[in-house]
Design an enzyme around this catalytic site. Sequence first.
Site, PDB file in Angstrom:
ATOM      1  N   ASP A  67       0.815  -1.215   0.000  1.00  0.00           N
ATOM      2  CA  ASP A  67       0.000   0.000   0.000  1.00  0.00           C
ATOM      3  C   ASP A  67       0.845   1.260   0.000  1.00  0.00           C
ATOM      4  O   ASP A  67       2.072   1.204   0.186  1.00  0.00           O
ATOM      5  CB  ASP A  67      -0.967  -0.005   1.206  1.00  0.00           C
ATOM      6  N   ASP A 136      -7.548  -2.245  14.317  1.00  0.00           N
ATOM      7  CA  ASP A 136      -8.935  -2.563  13.987  1.00  0.00           C
ATOM      8  C   ASP A 136      -9.038  -3.831  13.124  1.00  0.00           C
ATOM      9  O   ASP A 136     -10.075  -4.120  12.539  1.00  0.00           O
ATOM     10  CB  ASP A 136      -9.633  -1.382  13.294  1.00  0.00           C
ATOM     11  N   HIS A 138      -7.259  -4.585  10.400  1.00  0.00           N
ATOM     12  CA  HIS A 138      -7.016  -4.469   8.958  1.00  0.00           C
ATOM     13  C   HIS A 138      -5.656  -5.035   8.557  1.00  0.00           C
ATOM     14  O   HIS A 138      -4.717  -5.030   9.355  1.00  0.00           O
ATOM     15  CB  HIS A 138      -7.170  -3.018   8.466  1.00  0.00           C
ATOM     16  N   GLU A 143      -9.586  -1.575   5.356  1.00  0.00           N
ATOM     17  CA  GLU A 143     -10.291  -1.160   6.559  1.00  0.00           C
ATOM     18  C   GLU A 143     -11.582  -1.966   6.728  1.00  0.00           C
ATOM     19  O   GLU A 143     -12.041  -2.612   5.782  1.00  0.00           O
ATOM     20  CB  GLU A 143     -10.609   0.343   6.448  1.00  0.00           C
TER      21      GLU A 143
HETATM   22  C1  GLP Z   1      -0.623   0.417   8.499  1.00  0.00           C
HETATM   23  C2  GLP Z   1      -0.173  -0.445   7.337  1.00  0.00           C
HETATM   24  C3  GLP Z   1      -0.366  -1.933   7.633  1.00  0.00           C
HETATM   25  C4  GLP Z   1       0.239  -2.271   8.970  1.00  0.00           C
HETATM   26  C5  GLP Z   1      -0.423  -1.441  10.039  1.00  0.00           C
HETATM   27  C6  GLP Z   1       0.105  -1.736  11.425  1.00  0.00           C
HETATM   28  O1  GLP Z   1      -1.988   0.576   8.529  1.00  0.00           O
HETATM   29  N1  GLP Z   1      -0.871  -0.102   6.147  1.00  0.00           N
HETATM   30  O2  GLP Z   1       0.237  -2.699   6.595  1.00  0.00           O
HETATM   31  O3  GLP Z   1       0.089  -3.653   9.228  1.00  0.00           O
HETATM   32  O4  GLP Z   1      -0.196  -0.059   9.761  1.00  0.00           O
HETATM   33  O5  GLP Z   1       1.298  -1.070  11.635  1.00  0.00           O
HETATM   34  P1  GLP Z   1       2.296  -1.356  12.815  1.00  0.00           P
HETATM   35  O6  GLP Z   1       3.068  -2.554  12.415  1.00  0.00           O
HETATM   36  O7  GLP Z   1       3.146  -0.120  12.901  1.00  0.00           O
HETATM   37  O8  GLP Z   1       1.478  -1.576  14.032  1.00  0.00           O
END
Ligand code: GLP
Length: 261
Positions: A67, A136, A138, A143
């Site tokens: 993404d 959440d 995702h 989302e």
């Molecule tokens: C963002 C990214 C996800 C990731 C999430 C959690 O939303 N798009 O790919 O898994 O953050 O991030 P973190 O690993 O910093 O908790």
Amino acid sequence: MQVIIVTDYEEMSDRAAGIVTEAVRRKPDVVLGLATGSTPEGLYAKLVQAHKEDGLDFSRVVTFNLDEYVDLPPDHPQGYRYFMNEHLFNHVNIDVANTHVPDGRAECLSSQCERYEQMIRDAGGIELQVLGIGRDGHVAFNEPGTSLGSGTHITALTRETIEDNSRFFDSPDDVPRFAITMGIGSILQARRCIFMATGANKADAVKAALEGPVTATVTASALQMHPDTVAIVDEAAAAKLDLLDFYRWQQDNWDRIADRL
Ligand code: GLP
């Protein structure tokens, strides 16, 4: 799904790095799907180490990131292209032309989504997909409410995601409201997935994703439908799993026949 419970972030990163390293060694032109966020940073550090110390060769590896935010300048330190350069690409011998991150600044975002899907298909599909999870539930930026069959698409970010990701920006107002993300349908087409989760603040999301119903409300739950996913979860993130003892028991038994698998 194979669930591996590990002690902490370090062990999670080690286990994940072992799987990615083996995939690169076995198939030097492997197509990897990569994630951003703090969860995979340790994995990338270990891949850099494997390159520097053991000569792990990335020269033919192809990557697709999950993404990217819409409309961040390419050199913005919170952009996902920048993140990947900083944490992995600049430190290994990968050909930058083989690394792909959705272009969140494209004039026409929907054609950028179609093109991204096509590029993944042209590369032969993703062999091994690295995934984290948002609070959440995702994965990537899928989302709650996203179709479980979705391809790469534009999404609006939830307030919770904006708030979570605001720790990397000067203020929540600076967090982009939109992103391009591979869809759940795209992710499910990867031949193997490594799902990683760490820390107590992910425990509810992990419980819902691994043991809850398969639902678009928790898009990570779609991984229950994936035929070859390994979930590497540290103790804190695994704390709310009902089947925790079973996963541990199962893992001990797997380890006993590991050399015959
Ligand atoms: C963002 C990214 C996800 C990731 C999430 C959690 O939303 N798009 O790919 O898994 O953050 O991030 P973190 O690993 O910093 O908790």
